[in-house]
Write a protein that holds these residues in place. Structure first.
Motif, short mmCIF file in Angstrom:
data_model
loop_
_atom_site.label_atom_id
_atom_site.label_comp_id
_atom_site.label_asym_id
_atom_site.label_seq_id
_atom_site.Cartn_x
_atom_site.Cartn_y
_atom_site.Cartn_z
N UNK A 17 50.75 40.48 50.80
CA UNK A 17 50.21 39.13 50.67
C UNK A 17 49.73 38.58 52.00
N UNK A 18 50.16 39.16 53.10
CA UNK A 18 49.76 38.65 54.41
C UNK A 18 48.46 39.26 54.92
N UNK A 19 47.88 40.21 54.17
CA UNK A 19 46.63 40.84 54.58
C UNK A 19 45.46 40.15 53.90
N UNK A 20 44.57 39.56 54.68
CA UNK A 20 43.44 38.81 54.12
C UNK A 20 42.53 39.71 53.29
N UNK A 21 42.32 40.93 53.74
CA UNK A 21 41.43 41.82 53.00
C UNK A 21 41.95 42.10 51.60
N UNK A 22 43.23 42.36 51.49
CA UNK A 22 43.85 42.64 50.20
C UNK A 22 43.80 41.40 49.29
N UNK A 23 44.20 40.27 49.84
CA UNK A 23 44.24 39.04 49.04
C UNK A 23 42.83 38.61 48.64
#
Length: 715
Positions: free
Chosen positions: A207-213
């Motif tokens: 959840x802390x990775x912008x790309x994933x979210x």
């Protein structure tokens, strides 16, 4: 190749549509023309992915508001199969066939084509066999899925964007292909989306990775387009749709395939006019998707399927508030007393733990590694046996890695995880991972881990235990991400141990590694809290004190509604949040000419101050309070420095003056207080310095004027 009968049907349904085919052949029609299904598989979508991304379309589905008459049963704690590594191949086959790897024979990505699809057919194949006149579509974005044998009328391998458009066109009746005439209706549609998995592999399944979210946000938009196409169908009001969504695996770091809770935990939802609204009971699995879809189309679920039909069995709702079944609650405000009304107080059992100002709420308890811990004893209220649901909760903060694998709270001998009892742990990996251990014996031991945590900010930890389902670990970061992993505990037996429930130690009180951490707002319930309740307590990282939710505390934090008398002094501490870290206003130990620098300690410590009020006024938006702020213990009064550099002045505490007049701008939100002063005719706002040295930031007055926001807590 289809049989002669099926070929005739294919020709007839292009002319007469759907159910007329079997009627023309004198065959029974087990499905209704108005029954439709959409099964969506999102590759690499963790169970907490929807929680932490901007997903307005899926949120409406989950809340049962995406279309009139539709409800949704949902689980953010659903599980993958466990008889194969949590990778795409075996789980894609499971989603489509309703069986796990033991039956399908697909154990990895390389043997998908060799699956036992004759014995365990694809759900679209079963639909076509039951009623060849049905129009079925299979849209995938991972070429390996084309190796999964199925009898769909149309099969397309394309990228996510193309297949989203294909799905919209198929649903809208504008798609055409050699075996799909334009205008053909669709009865069952399978849509697989792959890009979330790609984003996870590019950096992190977290959840802390912008790309994933952000990729989850994009997928939500794509799903929103498909849902809009469904609702725009001319006869939608008279149709009976079912939407199922799930995933094949979670992940850790940039990979997956590990037999662990962060890889197993996925979402599962089913939405229709006939399901129940709420959270799914038991343990939903992704391989429940096939039987759930078949049942919607009126087919009997094959007895050899491992999956079950989801949507009717949901967890009981709690409508009695957060206090329901609250067993003990320790706010750590001046003592270790239970304020739940049940008198389950804690006692110091080792060392000299301390209570300090500047906690997440009020005071907090600090433990170090010198065998400092509390005990709750062994009251019957904390015996959960083999079938009582329960929840453990606390706010947690550390300034560095833990040594060993210390216990936050537990009642077992941690010499072995197979010993009877339960533990909430502060290190299940690299010194900075949360986890759960629960067992009645070595035969049913379960470990639910890990969730990485950061330093110097308050984390919310909630461990819920559904004894007929899963244990779920919620870890809310200081920066607003609610991490969620879960694991099956349905086979765990009696967990009552002969040892005490201890805080900061295992049940023996003599485990080698003692917890070194700050704790606040500790509580236990004899039920499993819901996600909605966890959200309320977490409040996107700002937190909601249980005392406040229980209406036990009034006016602890200064807001526009606070009552402050002119001439009175109030003991306070002042804190702020910087990049997820709690920083407290302090005076420096070093003194120069009776002055000390003011600083922000981002280890979370804060020095007590005295606020003396000289004036109180109101405007439309805020309460304006003027006065002086003096550090207790004779350490000086808050002032601004006469020297100014680039519109900034240092903030300091002067032992030889009453301080400079400051003004508090108090608004509705206690976390948004601003502190200003007038320095040589300029308005200057109190700020923290962007630079941090040894967990400290200088305090300054910015006379541009800029100003940061703070929380002022009455002691």
């Amino acid at each position: 190749m289809k049989t002669n009968t099926q070929s005739v049907c294919q020709t007839l349904k292009q002319i007469l549509k759907t159910s007329l085919c079997l009627t023309a052949l004198g065959l029974a029609t087990p499905t209704l023309a108005s029954t439709h299904s959409l099964l969506i598989a999102v590759d690499g979508l963790r169970g907490d992915g929807i929680e932490n991304a901007h997903t307005p379309n899926l949120d409406k589905v989950i809340n049962g508001t995406w279309a009139n008459g539709y409800k949704t049963a949902f689980a953010h704690y659903a599980q993958t199969m466990t008889d194969a590594a949590p990778n795409s191949g075996p789980n894609h086959v499971g989603i489509m066939t309703g069986v796990t790897a033991t039956k399908s024979g697909v154990t990895n990505n390389s043997n998908v084509g060799g699956g036992n699809y004759a014995t365990y057919p694809h759900y679209l194949t079963l639909l076509e066999q039951s009623n060849p006149s049905l129009n079925t579509a299979y849209l995938v974005t991972w070429g390996t899925d084309m190796q999964i044998t199925n009898s769909a009328d149309i099969k397309i391998d394309a990228d996510d964007a193309t297949n989203t458009q294909n799905a919209v066109d198929i649903i809208s009746g504008t798609f055409s292909a050699s075996n799909w005439p334009q205008g053909s209706d669709v009865d069952a549609l399978f849509l697989f989306l792959d890009d979330v998995d790609g984003a996870g592999h590019a950096c992190c399944f977290t959840a802390s990775d912008d790309g994933y979210v952000n990729e989850i946000k994009d997928v939500d938009s794509q799903i929103g387009r498909v849902l809009t196409a469904i609702k725009n169908r001319p006869n939608f009001a008279n149709e009976d749709w079912q939407i199922v969504l799930t995933s094949d695996h979670g992940g850790r770091g940039s990979s997956h395939g590990i037999h662990a809770a962060d890889n197993y935990t996925i979402p599962f939802l089913v939405s229709s006019k006939t399901v129940q609204q709420g959270y799914l009971a038991g343990i939903p699995h992704n391989y429940d998707a096939a039987p759930t879809t078949l049942a919607h189309h009126g087919l009997a679920v094959p007895a050899n399927m491992d999956g079950i039909v989801q949507g009717q069995n949901i967890r009981p709702a709690n409508d009695k508030g957060i206090q329901q079944d609250l067993t003990t609650y320790l706010p750590f405000d001046g003592n270790y007393q239970d304020v739940s009304g049940n008198q389950l107080h804690a006692q110091v059992a080792g060392g000299t733990p301390s209570l300090k100002a500047g906690g997440k709420f009020g005071q907090y308890m600090k433990l170090n590694d010198d065998q400092e811990y509390l005990t709750l004893g062994k009251p019957s209220e904390l015996d959960f046996g083999k079938d009582t649901n329960f929840t453990l909760m606390t706010w947690f903060r550390v300034s560095g890695d833990q040594s060993g694998d210390p216990v936050i709270v537990g009642n077992k001998n941690w010499a072995s995880g197979a010993n009877r009892g339960t533990l909430l742990l502060a290190n299940e990996g690299n010194g900075d991972d949360f986890g759960i251990n629960i067992a009645s014996s070595s035969a049913d031991r379960q470990d639910i881990d890990p969730i990485d945590y950061t330093f110097n900010g308050w984390w919310l930890l909630v461990a819920t235990f559904d004894r007929k389902g899963v244990a779920t670990m919620y870890a809310g970061s200081p920066t607003g991400e609610l991490n969620i992993i879960a694991g099956d505990i349905s086979n765990v037996g009696d967990i009552n141990s002969e040892l005490n429930w201890n805080i900061g130690q295992d049940g023996t009180g003599s485990y080698t590694y003692n917890l070194k951490a700050d704790l606040d707002d500790f509580a236990v319930w004899r039920r499993a809290l819901t996600l909605d309740e966890v959200r309320t307590i977490y409040n996107k990282g700002q937190g909601a004190e249980l005392n406040s939710l229980l209406n036990n505390v009034q006016n602890r934090y200064l807001t526009k509604h606070s009552h402050l008398d002119i001439g009175q002094s109030y003991p306070v501490v002042i804190t702020t949040t910087v990049n997820g870290e709690t920083c407290g206003l302090e005076w420096d130990n070093n003194r120069f000419f009776n002055e000390r620098n003011a600083k922000w300690d981002c280890s979370g410590n804060a020095d007590p101050m005295a606020l003396t009020v000289t004036d109180v006024t109101h405007d439309e938006s805020k309460l304006i309070v003027s006065g002086y702020l003096v550090a207790q213990g004779g350490k000086g009064a808050l002032e601004w420095d006469s020297s100014k550099s680039s519109n900034e002045r240092n903030a300091k505490f002067d032992e030889n003056s009453s301080g400079d007049l400051i003004t508090l701008w108090l608004v509705e939100d206690s976390n948004q207080t601003k502190i200003v002063t007038q320095a040589s005719g300029q308005t200057c706002g109190l700020e923290w310095d962007a630079r941090k040295l040894s967990n400290e930031r200088n305090a300054k007055w910015d006379c541009t004027p800029n100003m940061d926001t703070f929380r002022i807590e009455r002691l």
